[in-house]
Design an enzyme around this catalytic site. Structure first.
Site, PDB file in Angstrom:
ATOM      1  N   ARG A  57       0.818  -1.218   0.000  1.00 52.68           N
ATOM      2  CA  ARG A  57       0.000   0.000   0.000  1.00 52.68           C
ATOM      3  C   ARG A  57       0.851   1.268   0.000  1.00 52.68           C
ATOM      4  NH1 ARG A  57      -1.969  -3.720  -1.081  1.00 52.68           N
ATOM      5  NH2 ARG A  57      -3.887  -4.743  -0.381  1.00 52.68           N
ATOM      6  N   SER A  81     -11.346  -0.420   2.478  1.00 49.09           N
ATOM      7  CA  SER A  81     -10.615  -0.797   3.693  1.00 49.09           C
ATOM      8  C   SER A  81     -10.022   0.459   4.326  1.00 49.09           C
ATOM      9  CB  SER A  81      -9.505  -1.792   3.357  1.00 49.09           C
ATOM     10  OG  SER A  81     -10.054  -2.989   2.849  1.00 49.09           O
ATOM     11  N   GLU A 102      -5.804   4.091   5.619  1.00 48.62           N
ATOM     12  CA  GLU A 102      -5.414   3.903   4.224  1.00 48.62           C
ATOM     13  C   GLU A 102      -5.768   5.095   3.340  1.00 48.62           C
ATOM     14  OE1 GLU A 102      -6.315   0.530   0.850  1.00 48.62           O
ATOM     15  OE2 GLU A 102      -5.866  -0.140   2.877  1.00 48.62           O
TER      16      GLU A 102
END
Length: 377
Positions: free
Chosen positions: A193, A268, A369
């Site tokens: 990520r 998410s 995130e």
């Protein structure tokens, strides 16, 4: 906020608006660029966020380049907006210009498996087109909301696959110089990520180039839940894997549907924490569960499941935040959702509650995130 800070912000916004008014005719003269009246609540999958001081919709890569160069030359803050699926934006007036990517061409070369997508292309349209054309390699990334240009910025991934598996290069506008260049994937420092484009504002992704398989088959499946649904690790036909992934995502509220508040989310919300093995052992001792999800993540490090930690810290699916206006999804603890009439402040309060609860229970800090604008956790 103090009276002094409020006054400073008002002066800053007036100054920026004055500068913007001065270059408005130049922006209006750019082909494929147009000012639009829109709020961030209309541009994001969370349906949250205030109003930018202006918004410009760009229908070509050229118009994106020209608009960004002009705004940067006059030091006007801007935010690139694609699918709006990874943004948490403050309420109220936001002193920046939203540059909306509406350039969405997708080119597929069947005999080589080479795919070129403009940054504004809907990501799942890219996946669907490739799978339907008999190409494999991105089927596990089906159903992820957002635009193609966002995928390399945070190295989007799901079900054991990441965009880094197939990314060849990105077409990048380097903001410091105004130059447009092709940047190899190897130069992006892609990791879990992460890329060196994330949070830096150094460049604007204009397009991506991918290399897929021409046999129409998936790579061997690395995610246990998906392999169980399909019976074995494969390879499988990419079309079959796509159908399975979409089914799994829909069951978790992770396929956007405007009629379903369980999908009014940023996907998410927290990344799966990568921690020293000793921290993983501590968490296991706290819960007394040997079956705790825990995966090797480099020397001396393990990756834990953020969703599992949230659940074990006492936050069940559907856990409500302020006034019930926000909640964890009723289908998945990792999605924080707007139930229809929330504010960004409501969402932030819930995010802080969940993050603090996991820290108190396990000593593990969850990292958000999404990209945060004008607000922080």
């Amino acid at each position: 906020m103090s009276c002094i800070q409020t006054t400073f912000n008002e002066v800053l916004e007036k100054s920026l608006n004055h500068i913007l008014d001065g270059i408005r005719p130049q922006i209006e003269a750019i082909d494929d660029a147009a000012f639009v009246a829109v709020t961030f609540a209309e541009l994001t999958t969370l349906h949250l966020g205030g109003t930018p001081m202006a918004a410009v919709r760009c229908r070509s890569q050229h118009s994106v380049v020209e608009v960004v160069r002009l705004l940067d030359a006059h030091q006007i803050p801007l935010l690139i907006v694609g699918g709006g699926s990874n943004l948490v934006i403050a309420d109220g007036e936001i002193p920046l210009v939203a540059v909306i990517l509406d350039c969405d061409d997708i080119s597929v070369t069947l005999d080589t498996g080479r795919v070129v997508a403009e940054a504004g292309a809907v990501w799942d349209d890219v996946v669907r087109l490739c799978v339907d054309a008999g190409l494999g390699g991105i089927e596990c990334l089906s159903g992820i909301p957002g635009s193609a240009g966002a995928t390399p910025v945070q190295n989007v991934g799901a079900y054991g696959a990441e965009i880094s598996d197939v990314l060849v290069s990105v077409t990048l506008l380097e903001r410091a110089t105004g130059a447009v260049m092709e940047v190899p994937a190897a130069d992006l420092e892609l990791a879990y990520r992460y890329s060196n484009l994330k949070f830096t504002g150094r460049g604007v992704v204009l397009g991506i180039t991918l290399q897929l398989h021409t046999d129409g088959m998936s790579a061997p499946l690395r995610f246990g839940e998906l392999a169980r649904v399909l019976g074995h690790e494969g390879p499988h036909p990419a079309v079959q894997v796509r159908e399975a992934v979409l089914g799994l995502r829909a069951g978790k509220g992770m396929v956007y549907n405007e009629a379903d508040h369980d999908t009014w989310s940023a996907g998410s919300f927290f990344t799966n924490p990568i921690v020293p093995e000793s921290v993983g052992d501590h968490v296991r001792s706290v819960v007394g569960d040997e079956s705790m999800p825990c995966f090797a993540a480099g020397e001396g490090m393990v990756k834990l499941s953020a969703a599992w930690l949230i659940d074990r810290a006492g936050f069940a699916k559907g856990h409500q935040g302020p006034g019930g206006r926000v909640s964890l999804s009723t289908k998945h603890t990792l999605a924080l959702t707007n139930r229809g009439n929330a504010t960004t402040d409501d969402l932030v309060a819930l995010a802080r509650e969940v993050r603090g609860g996991v820290m108190d229970a396990f000593g593990v800090l969850l990292e958000p995130e999404p990209v945060w604008v004008g607000v922080s956790i």
